[in-house]
Enzyme design. Structure first.
Site, PDB file in Angstrom:
ATOM      1  N   SER A  87       0.898  -1.268   0.360  1.00  0.00           N
ATOM      2  CA  SER A  87       0.634   0.162  -0.068  1.00  0.00           C
ATOM      3  C   SER A  87       1.022   1.718  -0.397  1.00  0.00           C
ATOM      4  CB  SER A  87      -0.925   0.137   1.418  1.00  0.00           C
ATOM      5  OG  SER A  87      -1.678  -0.903   1.408  1.00  0.00           O
ATOM      6  N   ASP A 177       3.064 -10.636   5.490  1.00  0.00           N
ATOM      7  CA  ASP A 177       3.458 -10.618   4.622  1.00  0.00           C
ATOM      8  C   ASP A 177       4.441 -11.512   4.341  1.00  0.00           C
ATOM      9  OD1 ASP A 177       3.214  -7.996   4.457  1.00  0.00           O
ATOM     10  OD2 ASP A 177       4.891  -7.580   5.584  1.00  0.00           O
ATOM     11  N   ARG A 212       2.479  -9.396  15.597  1.00  0.00           N
ATOM     12  CA  ARG A 212       2.936  -7.285  14.592  1.00  0.00           C
ATOM     13  C   ARG A 212       1.522  -6.995  15.051  1.00  0.00           C
ATOM     14  NH1 ARG A 212       3.251  -7.211   8.127  1.00  0.00           N
ATOM     15  NH2 ARG A 212       1.608  -5.658   8.456  1.00  0.00           N
ATOM     16  N   ARG A 219      -1.968   1.270  13.154  1.00  0.00           N
ATOM     17  CA  ARG A 219      -1.632   2.483  11.874  1.00  0.00           C
ATOM     18  C   ARG A 219      -3.384   3.061  12.576  1.00  0.00           C
ATOM     19  NH1 ARG A 219      -1.693  -0.397   6.360  1.00  0.00           N
ATOM     20  NH2 ARG A 219      -3.112  -1.992   6.812  1.00  0.00           N
ATOM     21  N   ARG A 292       9.341   0.933   6.800  1.00  0.00           N
ATOM     22  CA  ARG A 292       7.675   1.743   6.334  1.00  0.00           C
ATOM     23  C   ARG A 292       7.179   2.352   7.692  1.00  0.00           C
ATOM     24  NH1 ARG A 292       2.844  -1.190   3.273  1.00  0.00           N
ATOM     25  NH2 ARG A 292       1.110  -0.132   4.567  1.00  0.00           N
ATOM     26  N   ALA A 293       6.493   3.594   7.117  1.00  0.00           N
ATOM     27  CA  ALA A 293       6.213   4.479   7.907  1.00  0.00           C
ATOM     28  C   ALA A 293       5.113   4.401   8.904  1.00  0.00           C
ATOM     29  CB  ALA A 293       5.797   5.497   7.551  1.00  0.00           C
ATOM     30  N   ARG A 295       2.760   1.858  10.134  1.00  0.00           N
ATOM     31  CA  ARG A 295       2.808   0.697  11.714  1.00  0.00           C
ATOM     32  C   ARG A 295       4.317   1.475  12.561  1.00  0.00           C
ATOM     33  NH1 ARG A 295      -1.634  -2.330  11.020  1.00  0.00           N
ATOM     34  NH2 ARG A 295      -1.996  -3.489   8.715  1.00  0.00           N
ATOM     35  N   HIS A 440      -5.320 -10.842   3.498  1.00  0.00           N
ATOM     36  CA  HIS A 440      -4.537 -11.023   4.767  1.00  0.00           C
ATOM     37  C   HIS A 440      -4.615 -12.311   6.409  1.00  0.00           C
ATOM     38  CE1 HIS A 440      -1.174  -8.185   3.718  1.00  0.00           C
ATOM     39  NE2 HIS A 440      -2.274  -6.842   4.070  1.00  0.00           N
ATOM     40  N   HIS A 478      -2.268  -2.570  -5.217  1.00  0.00           N
ATOM     41  CA  HIS A 478      -1.301  -4.016  -5.305  1.00  0.00           C
ATOM     42  C   HIS A 478      -2.747  -5.326  -5.303  1.00  0.00           C
ATOM     43  CE1 HIS A 478      -2.161  -4.714  -1.721  1.00  0.00           C
ATOM     44  NE2 HIS A 478      -1.690  -3.048  -0.948  1.00  0.00           N
TER      45      HIS A 478
HETATM   46  O1  LIG Z   1      -1.185  -4.466   6.911  1.00  0.00           O
HETATM   47  C1  LIG Z   1      -0.154  -4.228   6.183  1.00  0.00           C
HETATM   48  O2  LIG Z   1       1.057  -3.434   6.982  1.00  0.00           O
HETATM   49  C2  LIG Z   1       0.416  -4.530   5.097  1.00  0.00           C
HETATM   50  C3  LIG Z   1       0.683  -6.065   4.548  1.00  0.00           C
HETATM   51  O3  LIG Z   1       2.230  -5.982   5.620  1.00  0.00           O
HETATM   52  O4  LIG Z   1      -0.751  -4.290   4.395  1.00  0.00           O
HETATM   53  P1  LIG Z   1      -0.541  -2.897   2.780  1.00  0.00           P
HETATM   54  O5  LIG Z   1       0.557  -2.179   2.311  1.00  0.00           O
HETATM   55  O6  LIG Z   1      -2.151  -3.093   2.312  1.00  0.00           O
HETATM   56  O7  LIG Z   1      -1.124  -2.231   3.536  1.00  0.00           O
HETATM   57 MN   LIG Z   2      -2.590  -1.924   0.250  1.00  0.00          MN
HETATM   58 MN   LIG Z   3      -2.047  -5.752   2.693  1.00  0.00          MN
END
Ligand SMILES: O=C(O)[C@@H](CO)OP(=O)(O)O
Ligand SMILES: [Mn+2]
Ligand SMILES: [Mn+2]
Length: 579
Positions: A87, A177, A212, A219, A292-293, A295, A440, A478
């Site tokens: 995302s 993931d 996680r 988030r 990545r930001a 979370r 997921h 995606h």
């Molecule tokens: O849930 C998330 O953090 C990611 C998968 O790690 O999904 P998405 O990129 O769709 O937010």
């Molecule tokens: Mn997404």
């Molecule tokens: Mn996802």
């Protein structure tokens, strides 16, 4: 402040030229279906199995107005074409119109060149190495969406070579993931590395952990309890489960038949006397190693903000804290970081705001920042509050999304309908999360229900666009729900001796659809045929065109042409078979 180069504004003015063939003033409805890729029909393709008449009609209805675009790998700035989309990079590309080397790649480069150890962020935490502990907190897998274990391994080695004598790793198990159950192998790998460091005289151990989705990686402030559970384990050294080491912890917790890597309960590692081996205390250094930001922002706030009222921190240790990247450029959070984030600038949202286009953006909490923060190049807030309105529908909390797979899809669509009919907005943009969030969970039946709900949401929005004579753009960020099973190299689902398959909880490498239409779309407008490799980054120019403007020259080219002439380069227009 960086000095502005004289004349830069003249070279790249904010004012956009009027489009030669596409008029202004049509409402453009933009739908991002999260986790909605294209794959061959198959019982594990939940989008195919689900009843999705709206999306089916778009695909079958107008071949010149439906196509596939790339949503993974290099097309979205990831290190390789083996990297699935996600995302963050997906919405960045959709909104920014340009392909930026993303966090994963920037961290790879900084580690490979050793520059990471020369930067301000590392020098800052290094000051704690003599007397304090270095804590590394992050997601332990090779998923490459939020973090990568090989980067952690290099950082562990590099930090010890640069003076860290005592290291504690606080792990977050994945299963989202990567395959559920893989946490055990990742912990084994990490324990081996830590043992090697111990052989070299570095006191290095796993100190705490948890899944996680249950510990730390919430988030958009959906549920601060998730972050609190992590804080209690990582900082205070308190958790309901105590184990002598990380490997034992994950193995034991997985003995529960209902265990799931994403939701493992918090644990701490304790010594023979039952004391936690790695609480975070004054004088320590902390690095959150996710690049990545979304979370990491909540934990970053808890670690950095003196004033903080989201939960009782009990203790607020005075630590030197750095993020792997800076997670929010607008909030400057965290203030110290090891690698500079991609400088995503001059996004379509900013251009449109400069050109008077009124924007409404909406999703439910779990995807709200996707269609605002990520869309706008990792920037919180809007560009012009007089022109823009961002609305969030609260997500369900405390449940896995297969329990309520319809999520808030219809509510988001109804808000969008209201915004479209209000006449107050020129662009109405939503993210519909079901394909991704339910995908997921690996629960096929629930994902099918979620995909149907997403399709219903799209219908609500398309009907509203029809009513106001507007234009729609339906796409995705995606893949996910279109492939829900682990397959062998030939593409066949892998079955165990009892015939059971392993659900695929992750995103995919598949392309995503994009469809345009609506009564406001110029009759001769359709997708050009000369961009077979186009990807998500081509969407921004397309949208700008649909608002009646020429796209900035430095953007990836538009996907559309009108009446046989290429918009960007009319002289090189290919013939349009459908006209
Ligand atoms: O849930 C998330 O953090 C990611 C998968 O790690 O999904 P998405 O990129 O769709 O937010
Ligand atoms: Mn997404
Ligand atoms: Mn996802």
């Amino acid at each position: 402040m960086m000095a502005r180069r004289p004349g830069a504004e003249e070279e790249r003015p904010w004012k956009l030229a009027e489009h030669a063939r596409l008029g202004k003033g049509k409402v453009v409805g933009v739908v991002v279906l999260d986790g909605w890729g294209e794959a061959p029909p198959d019982p594990f393709n939940c989008i195919h199995v689900a009843d999705t008449p709206t999306l089916d009609a778009l695909k079958k209805g107008a071949p010149e107005r439906w196509r596939l675009i790339k949503a993974h790998g290099k097309a979205v700035g990831l290190p390789t074409d083996d990297d699935m989309g996600n995302s963050e990079v997906g919405h960045n590309a959709l909104g920014a119109g340009q392909i930026y080397a993303q966090g994963a790649k920037l961290v790879d480069l900084a580690l490979a060149s050793g520059k990471i150890y020369e930067g301000e962020g590392f020098k800052y935490i290094q000051q704690s190495f003599e007397t304090g502990t270095l804590h590394l907190i992050g997601l332990l897998s090779d998923g490459g969406v939020h973090s990568r274990i090989d980067q952690l391994q290099l950082l562990l080695k590099g930090a010890s070579e640069h003076g860290a004598k005592r290291i504690r790793v606080h792990i977050l198990t994945d299963g989202r993931d990567v395959l559920d159950g893989s946490s055990v192998t990742f912990v084994e790998t990490l324990e081996n590395d830590l043992a090697k460091l111990r052989d070299k005289g570095v006191d290095a151990r796993i100190a705490s952990g948890g899944g996680r989705m249950y510990v730390t990686m919430d988030r958009y402030e959906n549920d601060w309890q998730v972050v609190k559970r992590g804080w209690d384990a990582q900082v205070l050294g308190e958790a309901p489960h105590k184990f002598p080491n990380g490997h034992e912890a994950v193995k034991r917790l997985r003995d529960d038949p209902k265990a799931n890597d994403q939701y493992l309960p918090p644990f701490v590692v304790v010594d023979e006397s039952g004391n936690p081996v790695g609480p975070i205390v004054d004088g320590d250094a902390v690095v959150t190693f996710n690049f990545r930001a979304d979370r990491m922002v909540m934990l970053a706030k808890a670690l950095e903000y003196e004033d903080f009222d989201k939960f009782d921190r009990v203790r607020f240790p005075k630590v030197r804290y750095a993020g792997m990247l800076q997670y929010d450029g607008e909030l400057k959070l965290p203030s110290h970081y090891l690698v500079a984030p991609p400088e995503i600038e001059r996004t379509s949202g900013e251009y449109l705001a400069h050109n008077g286009v009124r924007i409404y953006a909406c999703s439910e909490t779990v995807k709200f920042g996707h269609v605002t923060f990520f869309w706008n190049g990792n920037r919180s807030g809007c560009f012009n509050p007089n022109l823009e309105k961002y609305e969030e529908i609260p997500s369900d909390t405390g449940i896995a999304f297969n329990e309520q797979p319809r999520m808030k899809a219809v509510e988001v669509a109804e808000k969008a309908r209201g915004a479209i009919l209000s006449g107050k907005f020129d662009q109405v943009r939503v993210n519909i999360p079901n394909g991704d969030m339910v995908g997921h969970t690996g629960d096929l039946e629930a994902t099918i229900v979620g995909c149907k709900a997403a399709d219903e949401a799209v219908k609500i929005i398309l009907d509203a666009i029809e009513q106001v004579g507007g234009i729609f753009v339906v796409t995705a960020d995606h893949g996910n729900a279109e492939d829900m099973v682990k397959r062998d190299k030939s593409g066949k689902p892998i079955r165990d001796k009892d015939g059971n398959v392993q659900p695929l909880t992750s995103h995919t490498l598949n392309p995503v659809p994009i469809a345009i239409g609506g009564p406001g779309l110029a009759p001769g407008a359709g997708f050009r045929k000369d961009l077979p490799d186009a990807g998500l980054a081509n969407v921004a120019a397309t949208l700008i065109n649909l608002h009646g403007f020429e796209a900035p020259r430095h953007y990836e080219p538009t996907l559309i042409q009108v009446s046989g002439a290429s918009l960007l380069n009319p002289s090189s227009a290919p013939p349009l078979p459908f006209l």
